[in-house]
Design an enzyme around this catalytic site. Sequence first.
Site, PDB file in Angstrom:
ATOM      1  N   ASP A  37     -98.960   1.001 -19.134  1.00 36.37           N
ATOM      2  CA  ASP A  37     -98.996   1.723 -20.418  1.00 36.37           C
ATOM      3  C   ASP A  37    -100.254   1.322 -21.169  1.00 36.37           C
ATOM      4  OD1 ASP A  37     -96.397   3.226 -21.980  1.00 36.37           O
ATOM      5  OD2 ASP A  37     -98.132   2.724 -23.234  1.00 36.37           O
ATOM      6  N   ASP A  63    -105.240   3.196 -19.685  1.00 38.11           N
ATOM      7  CA  ASP A  63    -105.245   4.534 -20.304  1.00 38.11           C
ATOM      8  C   ASP A  63    -105.246   5.526 -19.138  1.00 38.11           C
ATOM      9  OD1 ASP A  63    -105.843   6.997 -21.356  1.00 38.11           O
ATOM     10  OD2 ASP A  63    -107.717   6.390 -22.316  1.00 38.11           O
ATOM     11  N   VAL A  64    -104.125   6.191 -18.920  1.00 38.91           N
ATOM     12  CA  VAL A  64    -103.980   7.010 -17.707  1.00 38.91           C
ATOM     13  C   VAL A  64    -104.802   8.300 -17.744  1.00 38.91           C
ATOM     14  CG1 VAL A  64    -101.701   6.064 -17.151  1.00 38.91           C
ATOM     15  CG2 VAL A  64    -101.875   8.185 -18.515  1.00 38.91           C
ATOM     16  N   ASN A  90     -94.780   9.170 -15.507  1.00 38.17           N
ATOM     17  CA  ASN A  90     -93.974   9.507 -16.680  1.00 38.17           C
ATOM     18  C   ASN A  90     -94.784   9.607 -17.973  1.00 38.17           C
ATOM     19  OD1 ASN A  90     -91.485   9.246 -18.580  1.00 38.17           O
ATOM     20  ND2 ASN A  90     -92.694   7.418 -19.025  1.00 38.17           N
ATOM     21  N   TYR A 156     -98.574  22.147 -24.283  1.00 41.85           N
ATOM     22  CA  TYR A 156     -97.509  21.367 -23.623  1.00 41.85           C
ATOM     23  C   TYR A 156     -96.948  22.161 -22.446  1.00 41.85           C
ATOM     24  CZ  TYR A 156     -93.556  18.084 -23.302  1.00 41.85           C
ATOM     25  OH  TYR A 156     -92.633  17.148 -22.868  1.00 41.85           O
ATOM     26  N   LYS A 160     -96.993  21.149 -18.456  1.00 43.89           N
ATOM     27  CA  LYS A 160     -95.710  20.915 -17.765  1.00 43.89           C
ATOM     28  C   LYS A 160     -95.450  21.957 -16.667  1.00 43.89           C
ATOM     29  CE  LYS A 160     -94.636  17.162 -20.026  1.00 43.89           C
ATOM     30  NZ  LYS A 160     -94.656  15.862 -19.330  1.00 43.89           N
TER      31      LYS A 160
HETATM   32  N1  LIG Z   1     -88.454  13.151 -25.247  1.00 47.91           N
HETATM   33  C1  LIG Z   1     -88.296  14.403 -24.848  1.00 47.91           C
HETATM   34  O1  LIG Z   1     -87.593  15.194 -25.497  1.00 47.91           O
HETATM   35  C2  LIG Z   1     -88.936  14.861 -23.574  1.00 47.91           C
HETATM   36  C3  LIG Z   1     -88.480  16.057 -23.019  1.00 47.91           C
HETATM   37  C4  LIG Z   1     -89.049  16.515 -21.842  1.00 47.91           C
HETATM   38  C5  LIG Z   1     -90.034  15.768 -21.215  1.00 47.91           C
HETATM   39  N2  LIG Z   1     -90.474  14.615 -21.780  1.00 47.91           N
HETATM   40  C6  LIG Z   1     -91.528  13.883 -21.078  1.00 47.91           C
HETATM   41  O2  LIG Z   1     -91.102  12.563 -20.813  1.00 47.91           O
HETATM   42  C7  LIG Z   1     -92.255  11.726 -20.631  1.00 47.91           C
HETATM   43  C8  LIG Z   1     -92.070  10.470 -21.433  1.00 47.91           C
HETATM   44  O3  LIG Z   1     -92.064  10.815 -22.812  1.00 47.91           O
HETATM   45  P1  LIG Z   1     -91.097  10.148 -23.874  1.00 47.91           P
HETATM   46  O4  LIG Z   1     -90.299  11.234 -24.468  1.00 47.91           O
HETATM   47  O5  LIG Z   1     -90.423   8.973 -23.306  1.00 47.91           O
HETATM   48  O6  LIG Z   1     -92.184   9.750 -24.994  1.00 47.91           O
HETATM   49  P2  LIG Z   1     -92.630   8.328 -25.557  1.00 47.91           P
HETATM   50  O7  LIG Z   1     -93.715   8.614 -26.517  1.00 47.91           O
HETATM   51  O8  LIG Z   1     -91.429   7.597 -26.022  1.00 47.91           O
HETATM   52  O9  LIG Z   1     -93.228   7.588 -24.273  1.00 47.91           O
HETATM   53  C9  LIG Z   1     -94.443   7.989 -23.702  1.00 47.91           C
HETATM   54  C10 LIG Z   1     -95.179   6.761 -23.189  1.00 47.91           C
HETATM   55  O10 LIG Z   1     -96.427   7.193 -22.599  1.00 47.91           O
HETATM   56  C11 LIG Z   1     -97.443   6.288 -23.035  1.00 47.91           C
HETATM   57  N3  LIG Z   1     -98.746   6.952 -23.014  1.00 47.91           N
HETATM   58  C12 LIG Z   1     -99.137   8.042 -23.723  1.00 47.91           C
HETATM   59  N4  LIG Z   1    -100.429   8.300 -23.478  1.00 47.91           N
HETATM   60  C13 LIG Z   1    -100.859   7.355 -22.587  1.00 47.91           C
HETATM   61  C14 LIG Z   1    -102.105   7.105 -21.981  1.00 47.91           C
HETATM   62  N5  LIG Z   1    -103.198   7.867 -22.223  1.00 47.91           N
HETATM   63  N6  LIG Z   1    -102.200   6.054 -21.128  1.00 47.91           N
HETATM   64  C15 LIG Z   1    -101.125   5.271 -20.881  1.00 47.91           C
HETATM   65  N7  LIG Z   1     -99.922   5.450 -21.453  1.00 47.91           N
HETATM   66  C16 LIG Z   1     -99.796   6.496 -22.304  1.00 47.91           C
HETATM   67  C17 LIG Z   1     -97.037   5.897 -24.446  1.00 47.91           C
HETATM   68  O11 LIG Z   1     -97.677   4.699 -24.869  1.00 47.91           O
HETATM   69  C18 LIG Z   1     -95.527   5.766 -24.306  1.00 47.91           C
HETATM   70  O12 LIG Z   1     -95.141   4.465 -23.921  1.00 47.91           O
HETATM   71  C19 LIG Z   1     -93.453  12.568 -21.069  1.00 47.91           C
HETATM   72  O13 LIG Z   1     -94.117  13.063 -19.926  1.00 47.91           O
HETATM   73  C20 LIG Z   1     -92.810  13.714 -21.855  1.00 47.91           C
HETATM   74  O14 LIG Z   1     -93.593  14.863 -21.858  1.00 47.91           O
HETATM   75  C21 LIG Z   1     -89.934  14.137 -22.935  1.00 47.91           C
END
Ligand SMILES: NC(=O)c1ccc[n+]([C@@H]2O[C@H](COP(=O)([O-])OP(=O)(O)OC[C@H]3O[C@@H](n4cnc5c(N)ncnc54)[C@H](O)[C@@H]3O)[C@@H](O)[C@H]2O)c1
Length: 286
Positions: A37, A63-64, A90, A156, A160
Amino acid sequence: MKDFKNKVMFITGAAHGFGQVIAEEGAKRGMKLALVDMDEDALKDTYQAAIDAGTEAMMIGADVTKEADVDAAVDKAMAKFGQIDLLINNAGIALPGRMWELPTRDWEWIMHVNLMSQVYAMQRVIPIMMKQKTHGDILNVASIAGLVDTPGMPSYHASKFASVGMTEATAYDLQRAKADISMHVMCPGFVQTDLYHTENHRPAQYTDKSDPYYQSEAYLKGQQFAKYVITNGKPIDSIADTVFKALEDNRFYILTHPEFNPLIADRVHRIVNDGAPDVSVMNGIM
Ligand SMILES: NC(=O)c1ccc[n+]([C@@H]2O[C@H](COP(=O)([O-])OP(=O)(O)OC[C@H]3O[C@@H](n4cnc5c(N)ncnc54)[C@H](O)[C@@H]3O)[C@@H](O)[C@H]2O)c1
C-alpha cells in the site's frame, strides 16, 4: 475445495477497506502475506493483525500507479517468501465527475490505479506462477460498476469495465497456455470502506489541483455523492469470508450484492434488443 494454508498472498491496497479485511482473513487461514500500500502508516495495523494471528507478513510501501514500484514490490515478496500463490489486485480509487468536467489528469490517475496496477502486477506475477509447480490464483477487484452502467462516474466505469474484460480475456489465454492459474474477478456493490477518502490517496504526481473544477459545485457534489453511497453501503463484516469461500470453490465471478443481478441482466437484455441507456430508468436508483 482449495486450501490456502501456508500459501503466499500478495495483495495491493492492504491498508484499508477490502484489502485490510481480506488480508486479515488470509492470516486467519494461515496464509503468509505480502502487504502492499502507499499508506504505510495504516498498513502497520494490517501487518500487526497478521502477526497477532500467528502468521508471517511483510509490509511493502508502493505507489501502484508506478510500474517500477509494483516490480520492486514483487521482487521483495519473492525475496522473502520465494513464491506467490494468490495475487490480489485490490488497490483502487473512485472519482465521481462527468465526462466534460473531470480533469484529464484525474482520468489518468484512476486508470493507473484501477487498471494499470493490475496489468503491472499480472505481467510480473503470471510468469512466476507459471514456473512454480503449484496452483496459482489471481483475483482482480473490479466492481458492479464493471458490469452495469450508471450516471455520474464514467471514469470509474471505464476502469472497472476494463478490469472485468481484461480478467475474462486473460482467463482464456491462461487456459490456452495450459497454465495452472485460476482467474477471478470481484464485482461488489457499495460497501462501507475508506473509498470516499480517495483524495487522501492522491499520489504526488497527480497533486496539481489548479484546475477550477476542484473549486466547483460539481466537484463538491461528487464528493458528497461518493460519501453518501459508501457510508450507506453494506457493512464490510462478511465480505472477506465471502471472498475466500469463492476462491476455495474456484468461482470466477465474485458477486457480493445479489440484489444488483437484475441490473446486469437488464443491461445484457438492452444490448441484444437494440436498446440504449435511458436515464429515466436510473432515476430513483442512482
Ligand atoms: N467500497 C465499495 O463500495 C467498493 C465497491 C466496489 C468495488 N470496490 C473496489 O474495491 C477496491 C478496494 O477499495 P475499498 O473500497 O476497500 O477502498 P479503500 O479506500 O478503503 O481502500 C483502498 C486502498 O487502496 C490504496 N491505494 C489507493 N491508491 C493507491 C496507490 N496509488 N498505490 C498503492 N495503494 C493505493 C489505499 O491506500 C487504500 O488502502 C477498489 O478497487 C475499489 O474500486 C469498492
